[in-house]
Design a protein around this motif. Structure first.
Motif, PDB file in Angstrom:
ATOM      1  N   ASP A 114     -38.062 -28.462  54.942  1.00 46.66           N
ATOM      2  CA  ASP A 114     -38.209 -27.438  53.898  1.00 46.66           C
ATOM      3  C   ASP A 114     -37.021 -27.451  52.949  1.00 46.66           C
ATOM      4  OD1 ASP A 114     -40.659 -26.382  54.862  1.00 46.66           O
ATOM      5  OD2 ASP A 114     -39.541 -25.466  56.510  1.00 46.66           O
ATOM      6  N   GLU A 115     -35.837 -27.601  53.521  1.00 48.58           N
ATOM      7  CA  GLU A 115     -34.635 -27.629  52.694  1.00 48.58           C
ATOM      8  C   GLU A 115     -34.684 -28.819  51.734  1.00 48.58           C
ATOM      9  OE1 GLU A 115     -30.536 -26.574  54.113  1.00 48.58           O
ATOM     10  OE2 GLU A 115     -30.389 -28.752  54.237  1.00 48.58           O
ATOM     11  N   ALA A 116     -35.052 -29.973  52.263  1.00 52.43           N
ATOM     12  CA  ALA A 116     -35.125 -31.170  51.429  1.00 52.43           C
ATOM     13  C   ALA A 116     -36.120 -30.957  50.297  1.00 52.43           C
ATOM     14  CB  ALA A 116     -35.525 -32.369  52.279  1.00 52.43           C
ATOM     15  N   LEU A 117     -37.272 -30.376  50.611  1.00 50.29           N
ATOM     16  CA  LEU A 117     -38.304 -30.198  49.585  1.00 50.29           C
ATOM     17  C   LEU A 117     -37.904 -29.152  48.559  1.00 50.29           C
ATOM     18  CD1 LEU A 117     -41.511 -30.396  51.774  1.00 50.29           C
ATOM     19  CD2 LEU A 117     -40.690 -32.063  50.115  1.00 50.29           C
ATOM     20  N   TYR A 118     -37.155 -28.174  48.989  1.00 48.20           N
ATOM     21  CA  TYR A 118     -36.756 -27.109  48.075  1.00 48.20           C
ATOM     22  C   TYR A 118     -35.691 -27.587  47.095  1.00 48.20           C
ATOM     23  CZ  TYR A 118     -35.386 -22.484  46.437  1.00 48.20           C
ATOM     24  OH  TYR A 118     -35.110 -21.400  45.658  1.00 48.20           O
ATOM     25  N   ARG A 164     -38.124 -26.529  39.088  1.00 49.78           N
ATOM     26  CA  ARG A 164     -37.327 -25.510  39.766  1.00 49.78           C
ATOM     27  C   ARG A 164     -37.290 -24.259  38.916  1.00 49.78           C
ATOM     28  NH1 ARG A 164     -33.872 -30.064  40.411  1.00 49.78           N
ATOM     29  NH2 ARG A 164     -33.996 -30.867  42.519  1.00 49.78           N
ATOM     30  N   PRO A 165     -37.147 -23.071  39.451  1.00 48.37           N
ATOM     31  CA  PRO A 165     -37.061 -22.793  40.884  1.00 48.37           C
ATOM     32  C   PRO A 165     -38.413 -22.962  41.574  1.00 48.37           C
ATOM     33  CG  PRO A 165     -37.082 -20.760  39.642  1.00 48.37           C
ATOM     34  CD  PRO A 165     -37.027 -21.857  38.637  1.00 48.37           C
ATOM     35  N   ARG A 166     -38.349 -23.576  42.725  1.00 51.58           N
ATOM     36  CA  ARG A 166     -39.587 -23.829  43.444  1.00 51.58           C
ATOM     37  C   ARG A 166     -39.940 -22.642  44.334  1.00 51.58           C
ATOM     38  NH1 ARG A 166     -37.446 -29.762  45.029  1.00 51.58           N
ATOM     39  NH2 ARG A 166     -37.792 -30.698  42.986  1.00 51.58           N
ATOM     40  N   ASN A 167     -41.197 -22.572  44.595  1.00 53.45           N
ATOM     41  CA  ASN A 167     -41.659 -21.551  45.521  1.00 53.45           C
ATOM     42  C   ASN A 167     -41.647 -22.158  46.925  1.00 53.45           C
ATOM     43  OD1 ASN A 167     -43.007 -19.731  47.038  1.00 53.45           O
ATOM     44  ND2 ASN A 167     -44.821 -19.629  45.728  1.00 53.45           N
ATOM     45  N   ARG A 168     -40.858 -21.545  47.803  1.00 51.72           N
ATOM     46  CA  ARG A 168     -40.693 -22.132  49.140  1.00 51.72           C
ATOM     47  C   ARG A 168     -42.015 -22.262  49.881  1.00 51.72           C
ATOM     48  NH1 ARG A 168     -35.175 -22.121  50.734  1.00 51.72           N
ATOM     49  NH2 ARG A 168     -33.940 -20.827  49.362  1.00 51.72           N
ATOM     50  N   GLY A 169     -42.963 -21.388  49.517  1.00 57.22           N
ATOM     51  CA  GLY A 169     -44.212 -21.404  50.263  1.00 57.22           C
ATOM     52  C   GLY A 169     -45.355 -22.091  49.532  1.00 57.22           C
ATOM     53  N   SER A 170     -45.024 -22.857  48.485  1.00 60.69           N
ATOM     54  CA  SER A 170     -46.125 -23.381  47.672  1.00 60.69           C
ATOM     55  C   SER A 170     -46.965 -24.408  48.431  1.00 60.69           C
ATOM     56  CB  SER A 170     -45.577 -23.987  46.382  1.00 60.69           C
ATOM     57  OG  SER A 170     -45.219 -25.328  46.606  1.00 60.69           O
ATOM     58  N   LEU A 206     -27.387 -19.902  50.033  1.00 62.79           N
ATOM     59  CA  LEU A 206     -26.506 -20.993  49.649  1.00 62.79           C
ATOM     60  C   LEU A 206     -27.279 -22.142  49.020  1.00 62.79           C
ATOM     61  CD1 LEU A 206     -23.752 -21.122  52.395  1.00 62.79           C
ATOM     62  CD2 LEU A 206     -23.667 -20.189  50.109  1.00 62.79           C
ATOM     63  N   GLN A 207     -28.532 -22.317  49.436  1.00 63.10           N
ATOM     64  CA  GLN A 207     -29.355 -23.336  48.788  1.00 63.10           C
ATOM     65  C   GLN A 207     -29.542 -22.991  47.312  1.00 63.10           C
ATOM     66  OE1 GLN A 207     -32.780 -23.158  51.282  1.00 63.10           O
ATOM     67  NE2 GLN A 207     -32.008 -24.671  52.731  1.00 63.10           N
ATOM     68  N   ASP A 208     -29.820 -21.725  47.034  1.00 61.00           N
ATOM     69  CA  ASP A 208     -29.966 -21.315  45.637  1.00 61.00           C
ATOM     70  C   ASP A 208     -28.649 -21.466  44.881  1.00 61.00           C
ATOM     71  OD1 ASP A 208     -32.664 -20.708  45.546  1.00 61.00           O
ATOM     72  OD2 ASP A 208     -32.348 -18.773  46.527  1.00 61.00           O
ATOM     73  N   PHE A 209     -27.569 -21.169  45.605  1.00 55.17           N
ATOM     74  CA  PHE A 209     -26.258 -21.318  44.979  1.00 55.17           C
ATOM     75  C   PHE A 209     -25.999 -22.777  44.594  1.00 55.17           C
ATOM     76  CE2 PHE A 209     -21.805 -22.469  45.689  1.00 55.17           C
ATOM     77  CZ  PHE A 209     -21.287 -21.865  44.565  1.00 55.17           C
ATOM     78  N   LEU A 210     -26.413 -23.667  45.476  1.00 54.43           N
ATOM     79  CA  LEU A 210     -26.235 -25.096  45.223  1.00 54.43           C
ATOM     80  C   LEU A 210     -27.015 -25.506  43.970  1.00 54.43           C
ATOM     81  CD1 LEU A 210     -24.621 -27.141  46.865  1.00 54.43           C
ATOM     82  CD2 LEU A 210     -26.765 -27.969  47.786  1.00 54.43           C
ATOM     83  N   LEU A 211     -28.202 -24.948  43.831  1.00 57.46           N
ATOM     84  CA  LEU A 211     -29.009 -25.253  42.636  1.00 57.46           C
ATOM     85  C   LEU A 211     -28.348 -24.703  41.372  1.00 57.46           C
ATOM     86  CD1 LEU A 211     -32.644 -24.781  43.923  1.00 57.46           C
ATOM     87  CD2 LEU A 211     -31.430 -26.898  43.451  1.00 57.46           C
ATOM     88  N   ASP A 212     -27.695 -23.528  41.503  1.00 63.03           N
ATOM     89  CA  ASP A 212     -26.948 -22.990  40.360  1.00 63.03           C
ATOM     90  C   ASP A 212     -25.840 -23.948  39.947  1.00 63.03           C
ATOM     91  OD1 ASP A 212     -28.469 -20.750  40.290  1.00 63.03           O
ATOM     92  OD2 ASP A 212     -27.066 -19.495  41.430  1.00 63.03           O
ATOM     93  N   VAL A 213     -25.145 -24.444  40.951  1.00 63.50           N
ATOM     94  CA  VAL A 213     -24.067 -25.407  40.687  1.00 63.50           C
ATOM     95  C   VAL A 213     -24.636 -26.613  39.942  1.00 63.50           C
ATOM     96  CG1 VAL A 213     -22.528 -27.073  41.788  1.00 63.50           C
ATOM     97  CG2 VAL A 213     -22.652 -24.731  42.632  1.00 63.50           C
ATOM     98  N   TRP A 214     -25.781 -27.073  40.431  1.00 60.63           N
ATOM     99  CA  TRP A 214     -26.400 -28.256  39.823  1.00 60.63           C
ATOM    100  C   TRP A 214     -26.773 -27.981  38.368  1.00 60.63           C
ATOM    101  CZ3 TRP A 214     -31.383 -29.083  37.986  1.00 60.63           C
ATOM    102  CH2 TRP A 214     -31.667 -30.419  37.666  1.00 60.63           C
ATOM    103  N   LYS A 215     -27.303 -26.773  38.138  1.00 63.61           N
ATOM    104  CA  LYS A 215     -27.700 -26.413  36.777  1.00 63.61           C
ATOM    105  C   LYS A 215     -26.495 -26.437  35.843  1.00 63.61           C
ATOM    106  CE  LYS A 215     -31.098 -23.154  37.275  1.00 63.61           C
ATOM    107  NZ  LYS A 215     -31.337 -21.706  37.363  1.00 63.61           N
ATOM    108  N   LYS A 216     -25.360 -25.975  36.374  1.00 63.47           N
ATOM    109  CA  LYS A 216     -24.161 -25.855  35.566  1.00 63.47           C
ATOM    110  C   LYS A 216     -23.505 -27.203  35.295  1.00 63.47           C
ATOM    111  CE  LYS A 216     -21.327 -21.722  35.833  1.00 63.47           C
ATOM    112  NZ  LYS A 216     -20.509 -20.997  36.808  1.00 63.47           N
ATOM    113  N   TYR A 217     -23.361 -28.000  36.362  1.00 62.50           N
ATOM    114  CA  TYR A 217     -22.540 -29.212  36.236  1.00 62.50           C
ATOM    115  C   TYR A 217     -23.346 -30.498  36.273  1.00 62.50           C
ATOM    116  CZ  TYR A 217     -18.943 -25.808  37.548  1.00 62.50           C
ATOM    117  OH  TYR A 217     -18.125 -24.723  37.604  1.00 62.50           O
TER     118      TYR A 217
END
Lengths: 270, 276
Positions: free
Chosen positions: A213-217, A242-248, A190-201
């Motif tokens: 981690d969520e905040a940083l991602y 973005r897309p960020r690497n969660r483990g960077s 869902l975090q990735d989905f949220l980023l998709d939404v952001w990309k679109k709108y």
């Protein structure tokens, strides 16, 4: 180096808030916002500016007033002091520009998925149906229109809730720990989905979370609240593309900075 | 190929499951009726050989025959009709007043502070205690009987409406507020549907009380109705009439409750609860 860490002290933040010298249009401005309940302050003197399309995370331990702050922005809570401006207009009530995603899906149990998504829409039924179906498709729930909330899994229900708040195409999306009740995998999805939404709108988002981690991602900027009453103690810019690497490594470095800022390692601050 | 086969087996499993459900239901009905059937048979036998004198406890077949004869000469239908009419008239009036007062008091806290203590005080009076007063005011005819029943129906419906409205999840109301709904829209789109389950529970217990009160109302003086049959049977020393009346009360009461239950199931399909 990919990431630049910008630290702002409270003093310099206050300076930068004294005037809109940049001239850029701010979607959301909080000026000296405080809120107390029965004389006990929950948040104190919060200054915050959010640009259009920015994702800002409000991070803090529980009880620091981050949800309270979000509710004042949404207009659900009007008992605060200070000024909140949305699109340069003072706003002290619920308005159409903001959408709210709660910690729980809060679907209306007597409506099916489609009707829940259409709940906040106005106008002709055909148009509403069209919009709702479109958004359901994009959250991956096509074909589930006739299910009732009791028949949905936690992740599906939260997706419906997201669809419900997106369908009115709000400019600012307020998210109150939206994924905290979900399992780790659904959460990442869902975090990735949220980023998709952001990309679109390019929706402006204010995300309250206690998950570093969520905040940083997700966020462009992480605002850290601390103490009781909660005050902003630090702002960090996350400039990794973005897309960020969660483990960077960079995110890990930022995480340890945040942990220091939260003061979790020391004696209690209260 | 494999897919089609899988589908066929799926369908078979579906049919099998349906059959299983039906069989299980039949099973519960069968198990539940063993003891009643046994008791009725014993009763019939004991009555036939004269252990129970027929002027005190007639045989089940005699009772059925009484009902059948009343059905033939038409009196049965007028008795049932009159009683059902009284229950429904009282039920409608009691429910109507309960809906108006209950939603008013549920929505406005000031109204609650103003009215609720009085209503609670009235509730603590056993409703049958009103009987003499109602007869004094309205005579022995229909109005006093229907008022009686309406009073009985009112309280459970009223209490359930108020508690239903008070129990609406604040979180759902917030969702409505987030979409800028007016108070009226909030009531219509969130509070009413959310309090519907509690309202329906109120309706069912109200109807139950309605049937109870119609007996009291008809016992206090009537020339028609199932309650009248009770007194008639007593005065004429005809226990079969009394028992017939009791059985009819049970049947019709159960039938109307079942109708409400059906309505409840229809309108509350969305509820997340253990299937029964």
């Amino acid at each position: 180096m990919v990431i630049k860490i910008t630290r702002t002290t409270i003093a310099s933040m206050a300076r930068s808030h004294s005037g809109l010298e940049s001239g850029e249009k701010m979607t959301l401005v909080l000026n000296k916002v405080s809120r107390s309940f029965d004389g006990v302050a929950a948040v104190k003197d919060v200054h915050l500016k959010v640009e259009k399309g920015e994702i800002v995370g409000l991070l803090g331990t529980s009880g620091c007033g981050k949800s309270t702050l979000l509710r004042t922005i949404s207009g659900l809570d009007t008992g605060y002091d200070g000024v909140i401006e949305i699109n340069e207009k003072t706003s002290k009530q619920v308005n159409e520009e903001t959408g709210f995603i709660f910690q729980e899906p809060r679907l209306l149990p007597w409506l099916n998925v489609l009707e829940n998504v259409m709940f906040g829409l106005e106008g002709k039924r055909a148009e509403k149906l069209d919009k709702a179906n479109h958004i359901l498709q994009s959250v991956g729930l096509a074909g589930k229109e006739n299910l009732y909330p009791k028949e949905l899994s936690g992740g599906m229900a939260q997706r419906v809730a997201i669809a419900r708040s997106l369908v009115t195409s709000p400019e600012i999306l307020l998210l109150d720990e939206p994924f905290s009740a979900l399992d780790a995998f659904t959460k990442m999805q869902l975090q990735d989905f949220l980023l998709d939404v952001w990309k679109k709108y390019h929706t402006t988002m204010i995300l309250v979370t206690h998950d570093i981690d969520e905040a940083l991602y997700l966020c462009d900027r992480v605002v850290i609240l601390r103490g009781q009453p909660g005050e902003i103690v630090e702002e960090l810019k996350v400039e990794e593309a973005r897309p960020r690497n969660r483990g960077s490594e960079q995110l890990a470095q930022l995480k340890s900075d945040i942990l220091t800022a939260l003061d979790l390692n020391k004696q209690s601050v209260y | 190929m494999a897919k089609i086969e899988a589908e066929i087996t799926n369908k078979k499993v579906g049919i099998f499951r349906k059959n299983k459900v039906v069989i299980e239901k039949l099973n519960t009905i069968l198990i539940g009726s063993i003891i009643p059937i046994l008791l009725i048979t014993v009763w019939e036998l004991l009555s036939r050989i004269g252990v129970f004198p027929s002027y005190q406890l007639p045989a089940p077949t005699t009772i059925l025959n009484t009902i059948y004869e009343m059905g033939l000469d038409g009196t049965l239908w007028s008795h049932i009709g009159v009683t059902t009419y009284r229950v429904f008239a009282g039920f409608l009036i009691g429910t109507g007043i309960a809906v108006v007062l209950g939603s008013f008091i549920g929505f406005y806290q000031r109204a609650e502070r103003l009215f609720d203590p009085l209503i609670q005080a009235f509730r603590s009076i056993p409703s049958l205690a009103w009987v003499p007063l109602f007869i004094l005011w309205m005579g022995i005819g229909e109005p006093s009987k229907i008022t009686m029943i309406a009073v009985g129906v009112f309280f459970p419906v009223y209490l359930n409406i108020v508690s239903g409205i008070h129990g609406v999840d604040r979180k759902l109301i917030e969702v409505g507020k987030m979409y800028g709904l007016s108070t009226f829209q909030l009531i219509r789109r969130i509070i009413l549907p959310a309090s519907l389950p509690s309202f329906l529970v109120g309706l069912r217990s109200g109807l139950g009380l309605g049937w109870m009160f119609v007996v009291a109302a008809e016992l206090m003086g009537a020339s028609q109705g199932l309650g009248f049959l009770l007194t008639f049977g007593q005065n004429m020393s005809q226990p079969d009439v009394i028992l017939a009346s009791i059985i009819l009360f049970a049947l019709i009461g159960k039938l109307t409750d079942w109708l409400l239950k059906l309505l409840e199931q229809r309108s509350l399909q969305w509820q997340d609860r253990i299937q029964d």
